[in-house]
Scaffold this motif. Structure first.
Motif, short mmCIF file in Angstrom:
data_model
loop_
_atom_site.label_atom_id
_atom_site.label_comp_id
_atom_site.label_asym_id
_atom_site.label_seq_id
_atom_site.Cartn_x
_atom_site.Cartn_y
_atom_site.Cartn_z
N PHE A 249 -6.60 -5.68 1.64
CA PHE A 249 -5.64 -5.50 3.53
C PHE A 249 -4.66 -4.35 3.22
CE2 PHE A 249 -1.29 -5.72 5.55
CZ PHE A 249 -1.81 -6.15 6.89
N TYR A 250 -4.22 -4.22 1.92
CA TYR A 250 -2.95 -3.34 1.60
C TYR A 250 -3.76 -1.55 1.31
CZ TYR A 250 1.53 -0.67 0.67
OH TYR A 250 2.85 -0.12 0.25
N ASP A 251 -5.05 -1.52 0.80
CA ASP A 251 -5.17 -0.48 0.76
C ASP A 251 -5.96 0.27 2.12
OD1 ASP A 251 -4.92 -0.63 -2.08
OD2 ASP A 251 -6.52 -1.56 -2.80
N LEU A 252 -6.41 -0.75 2.70
CA LEU A 252 -6.61 -0.71 4.48
C LEU A 252 -5.84 0.31 4.96
CD1 LEU A 252 -9.54 -3.21 5.82
CD2 LEU A 252 -9.37 -0.70 6.65
N LEU A 253 -4.45 -0.63 5.54
CA LEU A 253 -3.74 0.08 5.64
C LEU A 253 -2.79 1.83 5.06
CD1 LEU A 253 -1.79 -1.47 8.18
CD2 LEU A 253 -0.37 -2.42 5.99
N LEU A 254 -2.90 1.56 3.71
CA LEU A 254 -2.36 2.52 3.22
C LEU A 254 -3.73 4.21 3.68
CD1 LEU A 254 -0.86 2.24 0.08
CD2 LEU A 254 0.38 2.73 2.07
N SER A 255 -4.51 3.95 4.39
CA SER A 255 -5.32 5.05 4.35
C SER A 255 -5.84 5.83 5.65
CB SER A 255 -6.79 4.38 4.58
OG SER A 255 -7.94 4.25 5.62
N GLU A 261 -6.42 6.75 13.81
CA GLU A 261 -7.25 5.48 14.14
C GLU A 261 -6.36 4.27 14.85
OE1 GLU A 261 -10.25 3.52 12.81
OE2 GLU A 261 -11.86 3.18 14.72
N LEU A 262 -5.48 3.71 14.66
CA LEU A 262 -5.21 2.23 14.91
C LEU A 262 -4.41 2.80 15.58
CD1 LEU A 262 -5.15 -0.47 14.23
CD2 LEU A 262 -2.84 -0.31 12.95
#
Lengths: 505, 199
Positions: A249-255, A261-262
């Motif tokens: 989750f954290y990796d996703l958030l850091l991209s 996009e979010l």
């Protein structure tokens, strides 16, 4: 859930305890606002006290003085007590002030109370879609048969193709207002739930760490087996299920792409008219996620680091040895507890070397001279009886020692009676006793208990007196005469042995 | 976090003087800590001339000066610079119990500093005082032990927190397994003596 389970939860759950508490509205509103709504993950005591002080002030003004009479600090102490456990109180490394964070129990209680509020509109369609999506991910995501996956991909392509054709024909299907609200509502729910989950994620990491420490501390096998066990059971924090999911989750958030996009999507969604009941908090929800995620990440990093250190050979063995030794020490200490105490001293080095520099001492200063004026001195009169002062008898041993020495100069030994015969006693019995205790390096004193001598003198009233004493013989010391023997000694009679030089340890 | 001190700016005088003044903790003196760790070898050479050795525990984050052993000092022919204190029974016990609390703390919690209240310290020690109705006396004796341990630098009063003490981690270096084994032996001997006398 079974009856017994519920009874157990009711007694152990901090969240349930919170709901049952007398001042639950205060706790829920205050802790909910500070820690859940404002997303604070760590706050110093002084800041929290001042926030609570404001809150109590407002409440007392509204409900009447005395509704919440205690000082803010007392409430915080109660809420962070181990048997309440709504706040976690701890000391951070950089500061000597206690810091607080809410426990997951607060999140749950707040969420439950919030869920009781009536909602005017409950969207269900988006949830059904989510359910389908999730199921598809599970089924096709795990299927290894290429045929099945290809079939699914083709099905999705044909769906998209159909949609493209429809748009080309001019048939643009638009989500109607209620379907949009439905989806927006679900987005809000999930986003907020995610945020509140972080506290629990962090709490789980802490619990995982504690379980492992306990296992390490009580491990009785070899170190190798311990490592196998720990690594094998995938409980090392970042390797745990919790750890992996969080990391993904954290990796996703850091991209950066995903974040942009979010951000864009949230803003555009909120710009639509019919989702006007927007929660301003959702606009920046990803910042809050990032804050909370960073903190959880920090916790994992710190816990892992400390766990490694704890697993370190020396610390591990040392701690176990310490616990073993302490069992013995405590047992011994109990047995001596009620017995009369003797001297006990156990040495320990000071953690700091002691340096006494001569220059640290104050410099010499001439003492101020005080002028004494002897003019105008008048004779005073005493109004008390001063006789007692003059009745004191002090016998100076120095002349007596001189006398003995003088006699011994001509002979090797002399008895006390002979000495007294040559130099009659001036001060009576007191002088005689002084003779008995004379010590000097130039002669030795021998008491002959078998023989008796009579010593006579005349006291101040003129009466002749006689004392019977054991025969005392003064003999010249063998190693004398020292050159100093001719110097009259002024040392007082002493019974102590002159200190001998000793090599200190 | 303070900035990293560049190698050529490390200051030996600062490192040595700080250590002479007491234990250097990474948390409390981040910059000084960097000087000490960066110059460990030089500090070691420097203090060796006065019969001291430097101990740096990077994992625990403390550094301090310890006396060389009495044998070594005798060989060098120099006197001891570090005072050795003789601790009475209950002060020794308090140190041992604090070490135990730290070991327990490490097995259950991480990251937090071990902070105990004065009451907790007194309760730890009170079972080892003779059973008496004069509790005030017991409390006084326990307080004396706490004060002594604080003076030695193994407990630290938390500033601004009434009656709270931090157990300093450096206690691990002083109250180690060796020291406790000695205390254990010493205590057994002492028990024997008291029994003899009581007979």
């Amino acid at each position: 859930m079974q009856f017994d389970e519920i009874v157990a939860v009711r007694t152990t759950s901090a969240a349930w305890r919170l709901l049952r508490a007398d001042n639950a509205p205060l706790v829920l509103s205050f802790l909910g606002r500070v820690f859940v709504d404002d997303n604070i993950r760590e706050i110093s005591e002084s800041e929290l006290v001042s926030l609570l002080d404001d809150e109590l002030h407002t409440l007392n003004a509204k409900l009447g003085d005395g509704s919440y009479p205690r000082p803010p600090k007392a409430y915080l102490d109660e809420w962070s007590a181990p048997d309440t456990a709504w706040l976690r109180k701890y000391y951070v490394v950089e500061s000597d002030e206690p810091h607080y964070d809410a426990t997951p129990a607060v999140e749950r209680a707040v969420a439950w109370v919030r869920s009781l509020q009536d909602r005017s509109f409950v969207g269900t369609e988006s949830r059904l879609n989510t359910v389908f999506d999730l199921l598809r991910q599970i089924v096709y995501g795990t299927n290894t048969d290429p045929e099945v996956r290809l079939a699914e991909l083709r099905r999705r392509r044909s769906e998209i193709d159909a949609e493209i054709q429809a748009v080309e024909r001019g048939e643009v299907s638009v989500l109607d207002a209620s379907r949009r609200r439905d989806r927006y509502q679900q987005f809000g729910d999930v986003a907020r739930a995610l945020l509140s989950d972080f506290r629990e994620v962090e709490g789980n990491f802490r619990m995982l760490d504690r379980q492992m420490r306990q296992r390490i501390a009580t491990w009785r096998g070899t170190k190798g087996e311990l490592l196998d066990e720990i690594v094998g059971s995938r409980t090392l924090i970042s390797d745990s299920d919790q750890g992996r999911s969080f990391q993904a989750f954290y990796d996703l958030l850091l991209s950066a792409d995903r974040l942009d996009e979010l951000d864009r999507l949230v803003r555009e969604a909120q710009a639509l008219d019919d989702v006007a009941d927007t929660d301003s908090r959702l606009t920046n929800i990803h910042h809050d996620w990032l804050d909370a995620g960073t903190r959880a990440q920090e916790t994992v990093r710190r816990l892992s680091e400390q766990l490694r250190r704890f697993l370190d050979d020396q610390a591990w063995l040392e701690n176990r040895r310490v616990m073993d030794l302490l069992r013995n020490i405590e047992a011994s200490a109990y047995t001596v507890r009620d017995l009369p105490a003797a001297e006990f001293g156990h040495g320990i080095d000071s953690p700091t070397p002691t340096v006494n520099l001569p220059m640290e001492r104050p410099l010499y200063r001439r003492t101020a001279t005080v002028e004494v004026s002897s003019d105008d001195v008048e004779e005073g009169e005493s109004d008390g009886d001063s006789d007692a002062l003059f009745e004191q008898i002090h016998v100076d041993p120095a002349p007596l020692i001189d006398g003995v020495r003088k006699v011994l100069r001509g002979r090797d030994q002399v008895t006390l009676a002979e000495v007294v015969a040559g130099a009659p006693l001036q001060q009576g019995l007191a002088e005689l006793v002084t003779y008995l205790s004379l010590t000097d390096e130039s002669f030795a004193k021998v008491f002959d208990e078998k023989a008796e001598e009579a010593v006579s003198w005349t006291d101040e009233t003129g009466t002749g007196r006689t004392a019977r004493v054991p025969r005392v013989i003064f003999t010249r010391a063998v190693s004398t005469p020292a050159p100093s023997a001719t110097v009259p000694s002024t040392t007082a009679p002493s019974t102590t042995v002159p200190p001998t030089e000793q090599e200190g340890p | 976090m303070s900035r990293a001190v560049p190698r050529d700016e490390l200051n030996l005088s600062l490192a040595v003087t700080s250590l002479m003044r007491g234990v250097v903790y990474r948390d409390a003196a981040e910059t000084t800590w960097q000087h000490v760790v960066g110059l460990a070898a030089q500090v070691s050479d420097h203090v060796a001339t006065i019969g001291l050795q430097v101990v740096i525990d990077e994992a625990e984050g403390y550094a301090f000066l310890r006396s060389k052993s009495d044998d070594e000092l005798a060989d060098l022919g120099i006197p001891r610079l570090v005072a050795r204190h003789q601790l009475p029974l209950h002060t020794s016990l308090l140190l041992a119990l604090m070490r135990k609390r730290l070991a327990e703390h490490d097995t259950t919690d991480a990251g937090n500093r071990l902070v105990l209240t004065g009451d907790e310290l007194r309760e730890m020690l009170s079972p080892f005082f003779p059973a008496t109705t004069n509790e005030a006396r017991t409390t006084d004796q326990a307080d004396t032990a706490v004060r002594r341990v604080t003076d030695l630098g193994f407990l630290r009063r938390m500033p601004g927190q009434d009656g709270e003490f931090e157990v300093r981690r450096v206690i691990k270096a002083f109250v180690d397994a060796q020291w406790l084994a000695d205390l254990d032996a010493h205590l057994a001997e002492y028990t024997e003596i008291i029994r003899e006398e009581a007979r």
